[in-house]
Design a protein around this motif. Structure first.
Motif, short mmCIF file in Angstrom:
data_model
loop_
_atom_site.label_atom_id
_atom_site.label_comp_id
_atom_site.label_asym_id
_atom_site.label_seq_id
_atom_site.Cartn_x
_atom_site.Cartn_y
_atom_site.Cartn_z
N VAL A 167 0.81 -1.22 0.00
CA VAL A 167 0.00 0.00 0.00
C VAL A 167 0.84 1.27 0.00
N ALA A 168 2.17 1.14 0.15
CA ALA A 168 3.00 2.32 0.33
C ALA A 168 3.37 3.01 -0.98
N GLY A 169 3.21 2.34 -2.11
CA GLY A 169 3.61 2.90 -3.38
C GLY A 169 4.99 2.41 -3.79
N GLY A 170 5.18 2.35 -5.09
CA GLY A 170 6.45 1.88 -5.62
C GLY A 170 6.48 0.40 -5.88
N THR A 171 5.45 -0.30 -5.46
CA THR A 171 5.39 -1.76 -5.65
C THR A 171 4.09 -2.18 -6.32
N GLY A 172 3.47 -1.29 -7.05
CA GLY A 172 2.27 -1.65 -7.80
C GLY A 172 0.97 -1.35 -7.11
#
Length: 365
Positions: free
Chosen positions: A47-52
């Motif tokens: 959910v943090a971003g950068g991983t899809g």
């Protein structure tokens, strides 16, 4: 040293998601056509971003439109309290608020390194822990009593048993034991010990590497806090974890001898539901992975209230100073979109807070 502040969620949701929509839907359609029946769809993401997170959120939106009557379960890896992505709290707010409108349930996973004695966590370590926990939930097991039948649709049965209202979709998972390979030869586990530990973790909203002094194991309700306190003070956190519903999954030797009465205690639960709808159990004598006995608890409870409240507080403080907002507006996410997301998750927090205020109102103190 450069701080990374690229708005990964919005780039994935507004750019890469629409760009790959047709391909993603076509891949899923071809998989579904090979199935005898579609039991459900599970999407795995951070959910943090950068991983899809943005791409998978957009894909979830597309799959909800394509399969409106199918169960959709989103499995989320929660971000570190602090990380290299300075806008991770923005990304988390946007991701969760969108998924809450699309998904039937959101299963949140938090990685703890201490029980496994992991010095330097790698992606391989994270994947192993996630696979172990998901396997402990989704592997076949008998439903009901010892004369039950093996579940044919674990995702559907999981959602049906734990998510009774669209306002309560956050599920947490705990699995024990979790020990390093070097410690396995010296470890002996009993059902009474495992279930006592798992119950304490449920009450304290704690993972295996957190032990708080002064935990009130007697489940006495905290007093209500006065109104008007800033939200960043986390004034709404209850003193113990109240559950809406729990699913206990036992796997291993002598499973029928396990005493589960501690999880049927009505003081663990909100009085909003009938007692026979708050607890369910799956079990199998087949051991899981390398453990002779293992227990997993999937809980719809206030276990995620503290990390959600903390994340919201950090995101709101940044938004109040308009930090990095321009990185999002240039992709089409306006300040109004942020406010809608904040409002949506504030409602989720308030709803979960009602689980313990209702206990006070009904006299469960």
């Amino acid at each position: 040293m450069t701080t990374l502040c690229f708005p990964f969620f919005v780039c994935g949701y507004c750019v890469h998601g629409p760009r790959h929509e047709e391909l993603v839907v076509d891949i899923v359609r071809r998989k579904v056509e090979r199935c005898d029946r579609l039991a459900g769809i599970m999407a795995m993401m951070s959910v943090a971003g950068g991983t899809g997170s943005g791409v998978v959120t957009y894909a979830t939106h597309c799959l909800r439109d394509a399969y409106p009557n199918s169960f959709i379960l989103n499995h989320l890896t929660w971000p570190y309290d602090t990380g290299e992505v300075i806008v991770q709290n923005y990304n988390s707010v946007l991701t969760l608020s969108h998924l809450y409108q699309l998904s039937d349930a959101i299963l949140v996973h938090k990685i703890c390194a201490q029980p496994m004695n992991i010095k330097h966590i790698s992606f391989s370590d994270v994947n192993k822990v996630i696979a172990h926990q998901l396997g402990s939930v989704l592997q076949p097991a008998l439903t009901g009593d010892s004369h039950g039948v093996y579940n044919r649709n674990p995702i559907g049965e999981l959602i049906s048993g734990l998510v009774c209202h669209p306002e309560y979709k956050l599920l947490s998972v705990c699995n024990i034991p979790q020990v390093s390979s070097s410690s396995m030869a010296y470890s002996v586990f009993t059902w009474s010990g495992l279930l006592k530990h798992l119950r304490q973790m449920l009450i304290a909203k704690a993972k295996m590497d957190y032990y708080f002094s002064g935990i009130n194991w007697q489940l006495r309700a905290p007093s209500l806090q006065p109104e008007g306190v800033e939200r960043t003070k986390s004034h709404r956190r209850p003193g113990f974890n109240t559950s809406l519903a729990n699913l206990l999954i036992l796997r291993g030797k002598d499973v029928n001898s396990a005493e589960i009465g501690g999880f049927q205690d009505p003081t663990l639960y909100t009085p909003l539901l009938p007692t026979d709808e708050t607890f369910s159990m799956w079990k199998t004598p087949v051991p899981f992975n390398k453990y002779e006995k293992s227990a997993t608890l999937v809980s719809n409870s206030q276990a995620l209230l503290r990390p959600l409240d903390n994340m919201m507080g950090k995101a709101w403080n940044m938004f109040a100073s308009r930090a990095y907002i321009h990185q999002y507006t240039k992709f089409g996410i306006s300040e109004v979109d942020f406010l809608v997301s904040f409002t949506s998750l504030e409602q989720v927090i308030s709803s979960y807070c009602l689980l313990w205020t209702s206990k006070i109102l009904f006299g469960y103190d």
